[in-house]
Design a protein around this motif. Structure first.
Motif, short mmCIF file in Angstrom:
data_model
loop_
_atom_site.label_atom_id
_atom_site.label_comp_id
_atom_site.label_asym_id
_atom_site.label_seq_id
_atom_site.Cartn_x
_atom_site.Cartn_y
_atom_site.Cartn_z
N PHE A 58 0.82 -1.21 0.00
CA PHE A 58 0.00 0.00 0.00
C PHE A 58 0.86 1.27 0.00
CE2 PHE A 58 -2.52 -3.46 1.53
CZ PHE A 58 -3.77 -3.24 1.00
N ASP A 59 2.17 1.07 0.03
CA ASP A 59 3.12 2.18 -0.06
C ASP A 59 3.68 2.33 -1.46
OD1 ASP A 59 3.33 3.71 2.15
OD2 ASP A 59 5.01 2.66 3.07
N MET A 60 3.71 1.25 -2.22
CA MET A 60 4.28 1.29 -3.57
C MET A 60 3.21 1.65 -4.60
SD MET A 60 4.70 -2.86 -4.25
CE MET A 60 5.67 -3.18 -2.79
N SER A 61 3.62 1.88 -5.83
CA SER A 61 2.66 2.23 -6.88
C SER A 61 1.69 1.08 -7.10
CB SER A 61 3.39 2.53 -8.18
OG SER A 61 3.95 1.35 -8.73
N PHE A 67 1.52 -6.31 -9.59
CA PHE A 67 2.45 -7.25 -10.21
C PHE A 67 3.04 -8.18 -9.14
CE2 PHE A 67 6.84 -8.31 -11.54
CZ PHE A 67 6.53 -9.09 -12.65
N GLN A 68 3.48 -7.57 -8.01
CA GLN A 68 4.08 -8.36 -6.93
C GLN A 68 3.04 -9.30 -6.31
OE1 GLN A 68 7.24 -8.48 -6.13
NE2 GLN A 68 7.90 -6.84 -7.50
N ALA A 69 1.82 -8.80 -6.13
CA ALA A 69 0.76 -9.63 -5.55
C ALA A 69 0.39 -10.79 -6.47
CB ALA A 69 -0.46 -8.77 -5.25
N PHE A 70 0.37 -10.53 -7.79
CA PHE A 70 0.05 -11.57 -8.76
C PHE A 70 1.10 -12.67 -8.72
CE2 PHE A 70 0.36 -13.39 -13.04
CZ PHE A 70 -0.94 -13.84 -13.22
N LYS A 71 2.38 -12.29 -8.62
CA LYS A 71 3.46 -13.28 -8.58
C LYS A 71 3.33 -14.20 -7.37
CE LYS A 71 7.29 -10.95 -8.81
NZ LYS A 71 8.76 -10.73 -8.90
N ASP A 76 -6.30 -11.70 -2.54
CA ASP A 76 -6.88 -10.78 -1.56
C ASP A 76 -6.19 -9.42 -1.64
OD1 ASP A 76 -4.46 -11.91 -0.61
OD2 ASP A 76 -5.00 -11.49 1.48
N MET A 77 -4.87 -9.47 -1.84
CA MET A 77 -4.10 -8.23 -1.94
C MET A 77 -4.49 -7.45 -3.20
SD MET A 77 -1.80 -6.30 -0.56
CE MET A 77 -0.95 -7.38 0.61
#
Length: 386
Positions: A58-61, A67-71, A76-77
């Motif tokens: 929630f701090d990053m773009s 992209f990070q959550a998908f990986k 939920d994220m």
């Protein structure tokens, strides 16, 4: 706590952690992000817990977070970060934005795995919400370090958390009155505990040398985040008037924040580039306060300002605006100089202090007679833990 980058609440936390009796208490510190200059000042007996990984999404773009959550397969994220992204874009009030977004951060953050005798949410909004929802503790205490009304927060969100707290702690009588007015049902649990400051430690740190070189002449020093709350825009317009009156000065500002570029442009427009130095955040800022002929704080609002208490301990003539809690700390022309919250009044106060050495000396002498240490406030902390 969110982090230990800078700020009065962060300094207050460090002082608390330096004062606690570790023969009586074991202390864990949960930071959302383990970063900040004040990390080096944490007592070695404090256990710093791993930072909250999910909070960084929630701090990053938005694109990077998705992209990070998908990986990682964090569906939920992805869902909650998209909704939070909409709030970030549409909610203009930063305090209400943080309040509203927490609901979606909370859905992604795990609960603490330990059980505690007590938990302190040491700052309004997210730290308090985390303490209420994510920590298993016998007692839950939330800290409010500001004039609640000036933050323009959503009371309907906070009341749900405040009612679950055993105590709500604030750092001035004025701030308590504001909280009682806004949350009458919580009246009995609202306590005043002043920020812990140690004159012995502050005076010791203040004698360290400064490497920066500043122009000769009278120096004004200010400390605080470069944000709207701190009223730097008032001060810049005031100092334009001071310079036009032919008064020589140099203003040293310690702090960083979102308004820096805006302030730099205002300084250039007012022809003050040669009169002002931004020196950023310093791990030890006390030598800069010691250097000051005048300590200036032109805030729109405050709780109980630690920076003012520190300047008082170092015997500095202090100029402040008449924010709602100022009388808790300053008596006009006795322990400081209070101006109206506008550039003309601030300018008049700066000119009088800079040109009247007798007044500066009298203010310093008056401060030297005061007992300013608040180490005994730790006893109030112990009381609410019983």
């Amino acid at each position: 706590m969110g982090n230990l980058r800078c700020g009065g609440a962060e300094k207050s936390l460090i002082s608390l952690l330096q004062t606690i009796d570790y023969n009586l208490y074991n202390v864990d510190l949960q930071l959302f992000s383990v970063e900040g200059l004040f990390l080096k000042q944490i007592n070695s007996k404090v256990v710093i817990l791993p930072e909250i990984e999910e909070y960084h999404y929630f701090d990053m773009s938005l694109s990077t977070a998705l992209f990070q959550a998908f990986k990682k397969g964090r569906w939920d994220m992805i869902f909650n970060r998209i909704i939070a992204g909409y709030i970030f874009k549409t909610e203009k009030n930063l305090s209400r934005c943080e309040q509203r977004v927490w609901k979606y951060i909370s859905k992604c953050v795990k609960k603490s795995s330990k059980k505690y005798d007590a938990v302190f949410g040491f700052l309004e909004k997210s730290p308090v919400y985390y303490a209420v929802e994510k920590v298993d503790a016998v007692k839950k205490i939330g800290f409010i370090h500001n004039d609640y009304e000036k933050l323009e927060m959503d009371k309907s969100i906070d009341i749900n958390y405040f009612e679950k707290l055993d105590y709500i702690v604030t750092d001035s009588k004025e701030c308590k009155e504001v909280l009682v007015h806004n949350f009458p049902s919580c009246n009995e649990k609202i306590k005043v505990i002043f920020n812990i400051v140690s004159p012995v430690l502050i005076r010791k740190l203040a004698i360290e040398p400064i490497r920066d070189n500043f122009p000769n002449g009278l120096k004004i020093v200010s400390i605080g985040r470069l944000e709207n709350q701190k009223g730097y825009d008032f001060a810049i317009d005031a100092l334009k008037i001071v310079k036009e009156k032919g008064v020589n000065f140099h203003w040293i500002i310690l702090g960083e924040g979102v308004e820096k570029q805006k302030l730099v442009q205002q300084i250039a427009k007012n022809n003050l580039v040669e009169n002002i130095s931004f020196v950023g955040i310093k791990e030890n800022h006390y030598p800069y306060v010691k250097l000051a002929d005048v300590f200036m704080q032109t805030s729109r609002f405050e709780g109980k300002s630690i920076a003012i208490d520190e300047a008082k301990i170092l015997g500095k003539p202090i100029l402040v605006t008449n924010f709602s809690t100022v009388n808790d700390q300053i008596t006009h022309r006795e322990t400081g100089y209070i101006t109206e919250m506008n550039p003309q009044s601030i300018a008049e106060g700066v000119i009088e202090l800079l040109q009247n050495e007798n007044l500066r000396n009298q203010l310093s002498e008056n401060l030297s007679k005061l007992s300013l240490g608040t180490e005994s406030e730790i006893e109030k902390i112990y009381e609410i833990l019983l």
